[in-house]
Write an enzyme that holds these catalytic residues in place. Structure first.
Site, PDB file in Angstrom:
ATOM      1  N   ARG A  95      -6.487   1.474  18.015  1.00 36.48           N
ATOM      2  CA  ARG A  95      -6.311  -0.117  17.724  1.00 36.48           C
ATOM      3  C   ARG A  95      -5.971  -0.950  19.002  1.00 36.48           C
ATOM      4  O   ARG A  95      -5.897  -1.849  19.195  1.00 36.48           O
ATOM      5  CB  ARG A  95      -5.238  -0.545  16.661  1.00 36.48           C
ATOM      6  CG  ARG A  95      -5.997  -0.051  15.316  1.00 36.48           C
ATOM      7  CD  ARG A  95      -5.004  -0.601  14.212  1.00 36.48           C
ATOM      8  NE  ARG A  95      -5.319  -0.299  13.099  1.00 36.48           N
ATOM      9  CZ  ARG A  95      -4.914   0.061  11.758  1.00 36.48           C
ATOM     10  NH1 ARG A  95      -3.429  -0.017  11.750  1.00 36.48           N
ATOM     11  NH2 ARG A  95      -5.419   0.149  10.621  1.00 36.48           N
ATOM     12  N   ASP A 138       1.456  -1.462  11.731  1.00 37.38           N
ATOM     13  CA  ASP A 138       0.502  -1.923  11.454  1.00 37.38           C
ATOM     14  C   ASP A 138       0.143  -3.484  11.556  1.00 37.38           C
ATOM     15  O   ASP A 138      -0.953  -3.774  11.572  1.00 37.38           O
ATOM     16  CB  ASP A 138       0.231  -1.619   9.720  1.00 37.38           C
ATOM     17  CG  ASP A 138       0.500  -0.157   9.508  1.00 37.38           C
ATOM     18  OD1 ASP A 138      -0.242   0.733  10.107  1.00 37.38           O
ATOM     19  OD2 ASP A 138       0.644   0.012   8.115  1.00 37.38           O
ATOM     20  N   ARG A 194      -7.589  -3.430   9.124  1.00 43.24           N
ATOM     21  CA  ARG A 194      -6.754  -4.251   9.645  1.00 43.24           C
ATOM     22  C   ARG A 194      -7.534  -4.957  10.919  1.00 43.24           C
ATOM     23  O   ARG A 194      -6.987  -6.075  11.379  1.00 43.24           O
ATOM     24  CB  ARG A 194      -5.568  -3.577  10.145  1.00 43.24           C
ATOM     25  CG  ARG A 194      -4.673  -3.095   8.890  1.00 43.24           C
ATOM     26  CD  ARG A 194      -3.162  -2.616   9.023  1.00 43.24           C
ATOM     27  NE  ARG A 194      -2.747  -1.919   7.962  1.00 43.24           N
ATOM     28  CZ  ARG A 194      -2.521  -2.276   6.899  1.00 43.24           C
ATOM     29  NH1 ARG A 194      -2.696  -3.511   6.366  1.00 43.24           N
ATOM     30  NH2 ARG A 194      -2.099  -1.272   5.985  1.00 43.24           N
ATOM     31  N   LYS A 232       0.922  -1.210  -0.085  1.00 42.15           N
ATOM     32  CA  LYS A 232       0.029  -0.118  -0.116  1.00 42.15           C
ATOM     33  C   LYS A 232       1.055   1.251  -0.027  1.00 42.15           C
ATOM     34  O   LYS A 232       0.743   2.251  -0.656  1.00 42.15           O
ATOM     35  CB  LYS A 232      -0.976  -0.036   1.229  1.00 42.15           C
ATOM     36  CG  LYS A 232      -1.797   1.013   1.204  1.00 42.15           C
ATOM     37  CD  LYS A 232      -3.231   0.805   1.962  1.00 42.15           C
ATOM     38  CE  LYS A 232      -2.986   0.863   3.532  1.00 42.15           C
ATOM     39  NZ  LYS A 232      -2.556   2.077   4.256  1.00 42.15           N
ATOM     40  N   GLN A 280       4.515   8.954   7.697  1.00 44.41           N
ATOM     41  CA  GLN A 280       3.682   9.801   6.823  1.00 44.41           C
ATOM     42  C   GLN A 280       4.153  11.433   7.122  1.00 44.41           C
ATOM     43  O   GLN A 280       4.265  12.069   5.854  1.00 44.41           O
ATOM     44  CB  GLN A 280       2.345   9.458   7.244  1.00 44.41           C
ATOM     45  CG  GLN A 280       1.571   8.361   6.888  1.00 44.41           C
ATOM     46  CD  GLN A 280       0.120   8.197   7.457  1.00 44.41           C
ATOM     47  OE1 GLN A 280      -0.296   8.909   7.971  1.00 44.41           O
ATOM     48  NE2 GLN A 280      -0.542   6.978   6.735  1.00 44.41           N
TER      49      GLN A 280
HETATM   50  C1  S3P Z   1       2.281   4.768   6.370  1.00 44.79           C
HETATM   51  C2  S3P Z   1       2.764   4.956   7.691  1.00 44.79           C
HETATM   52  C3  S3P Z   1       2.473   4.508   8.618  1.00 44.79           C
HETATM   53  C4  S3P Z   1       1.258   3.380   8.725  1.00 44.79           C
HETATM   54  C5  S3P Z   1       0.591   3.616   7.569  1.00 44.79           C
HETATM   55  C6  S3P Z   1       1.181   3.782   6.157  1.00 44.79           C
HETATM   56  C7  S3P Z   1       2.877   5.094   5.003  1.00 44.79           C
HETATM   57  O1  S3P Z   1       1.525   5.366   9.259  1.00 44.79           O
HETATM   58  O2  S3P Z   1       0.655   2.857   9.785  1.00 44.79           O
HETATM   59  O3  S3P Z   1      -0.448   2.528   7.245  1.00 44.79           O
HETATM   60  O4  S3P Z   1       2.521   4.726   3.604  1.00 44.79           O
HETATM   61  O5  S3P Z   1       3.883   6.256   5.200  1.00 44.79           O
HETATM   62  P1  S3P Z   1       2.440   6.540  10.225  1.00 44.79           P
HETATM   63  O6  S3P Z   1       3.339   7.263   9.502  1.00 44.79           O
HETATM   64  O7  S3P Z   1       1.096   7.631  10.877  1.00 44.79           O
HETATM   65  O8  S3P Z   1       3.084   5.867  11.181  1.00 44.79           O
END
Ligand code: S3P
Length: 423
Positions: free
Chosen positions: A341, A310, A383, A21, A164
């Site tokens: 969660r 995750d 999830r 993803k 993120q």
């Molecule tokens: C992701 C970062 C994670 C993860 C999310 C996807 C990404 O989140 O939980 O499902 O693609 O950068 P966080 O950066 O908030 O931890």
């Protein structure tokens, strides 16, 4: 309508989980900002990544879905158009937060919102550091109004371990005047850095420090997306806990920033192998072979957490069937996912008679005791739904889920694959 989990007695065979993803989102976004055509194979056609495609189409990027591949006709760093309507990111935190980084430095304004869950998730963590670069974003929660403006580089020490947030800052750095240096608190997934480097961006990584300099065009690339280890995790737990089972999960991404679950499985004594190891377009991949195992409890905390964040709900399922106690700590980030969660896992697991205790930053599970089926609530969280389906499969007696459709966010064919392994 409630969904009944049909019981299987063992799980055997081969499964190919959908594309990663995180990589799928980034491939579309960076493909749109590159010059030339990006062809993406293995793209995850889950609702979250389709939201990303939709947002970029609304900004004038032509994106073709040709079945076998997604073709993104990039228009360069300054090729996006002002969308004529509000961008809608659905359930996708990654789309929302990464877009903030891209849109802050445009010469037009945008409005972004998403579903009910997105509107409850914190955006301040991304808006606040972006504002230090000069970004103008109104709102700590969606809907957000972004006033496109000139950004300046910065030297920033991250306060949350979040890929993120890191990625939003890197993307904003592509539009800033001067250098942006980001110091990560803990190393989080680095797909953005790998992809940007492959596209020719001026970006260097030194341990937990990332430096990005603007000015270079991005060159379009062909991107092969490996399977998502976060989706493989469900079958890893199923195969390890279910008796008489052996599951081969083909072509799974094993980028070291994502393999915390492999380390935890090793510590729990899982019978697991990685076969056919290879590197595809800068990302490591392998087949994961998992067999019925006698698991033991373990301690999970510290800098491994971003490497398995995750997977924690399904790792908690493995802990229920392991001998001894498993302690998960330093995982407070779980509270700001699609649902809280920690609370959701604890509340739902308790329905099965599981000995589980909520803590401020995680949970403690005393495993190896009888587990009975229950009527589970998924909180509309993909999830949670997929983890509870595994728990239901391994529990004694019948179980239901209040919503099975939310799996479409990251794994539309989950239940088909799940039952195909059964006999
Ligand atoms: C992701 C970062 C994670 C993860 C999310 C996807 C990404 O989140 O939980 O499902 O693609 O950068 P966080 O950066 O908030 O931890």
């Amino acid at each position: 309508m409630n969904y009944n989990i049909k019981k299987i007695t063992s799980a055997n065979g081969t499964v190919t989980v959908p594309g990663d993803k995180s990589i799928s989102h980034r491939a579309v976004m960076l493909g749109a900002l590159a010059d030339g055509t990006t062809r993406i194979t293995g793209f995850l056609r889950g609702a979250d990544c389709l939201s990303t495609i939709d947002c970029f189409r609304k900004m004038g990027i032509e994106i073709e879905d040709c079945g076998g591949e997604i073709i993104v006709h990039g228009k360069g760093l300054h090729g996006l158009n002002k969308p004529s309507e509000m961008l809608y990111t659905g359930n996708s935190g990654t789309t929302t937060r990464l877009l903030c980084g891209i849109l802050a430095g445009q010469d037009f304004d945008t409005d972004i919102t998403g579903d009910e869950s997105i509107c409850r998730r914190p955006m301040k963590r991304v808006c606040e550091p972006l504002s230090l670069m000069g970004a103008k974003i109104d709102g700590d929660y969606c809907p957000l109004h972004i006033t496109g403006t000139r950004l300046r580089g910065m030297d920033y020490k991250m306060t949350v371990a979040s890929a993120q947030v890191k990625t939003a800052l890197i993307l904003a750095g592509l539009y800033a005047d001067g250098e942006t240096v980001i110091h990560e608190k803990e190393k989080s997934r680095d797909h953005t850095e790998l992809m940007l480097k492959a596209m020719g961006a001026d970006l260097t990584v030194d341990g937990n420090d990332i430096t990005v300099r603007p000015g270079r065009k991005l060159r379009a690339q062909n991107i092969e997306v490996p399977g998502d280890i976060s989706s493989a995790a469900f079958f890893m737990v199923l195969g390890a806990v279910m008796p008489d089972s052996c599951i081969v999960i083909k072509n799974v991404g094993i980028n070291p920033t994502r393999t915390g679950i492999i380390d935890v499985f090793k510590a729990m004594g899982a019978d697991m192998e990685l076969a056919n190891k290879r590197t595809v377009a800068g990302e490591d991949a392998a087949d994961i072979v998992i067999r019925s195992s006698k698991l033991k409890g373990t301690q999970i905390g510290g800098d491994i957490i971003p490497r398995l964040i995750d997977e924690l709900p399904v790792i908690a399922v493995a802990a229920v069937f392991a001998e001894g106690t498993t302690v998960i700590r330093d995982a407070q980030e779980l509270k700001v996912k699609e649902t809280n969660r920690i609370r959701a896992v604890v509340d739902e697991f308790k329905k099965c008679g599981i000995d589980i205790t909520e803590t401020a930053d995680g949970m403690t599970i005393k495993g190896g005791k009888p587990v009975k089926g229950a009527d589970f609530k998924t909180y509309g969280d993909h999830r949670m739904a997929m983890s509870l389906a595994i728990l239901a499969q391994l529990a004694d007696g019948e179980s239901t889920l209040d919503d099975s459709e939310c799996v479409a966010v990251s794994y539309p064919a989950y239940f088909e694959d799940f039952y195909r392994l059964g006999n």
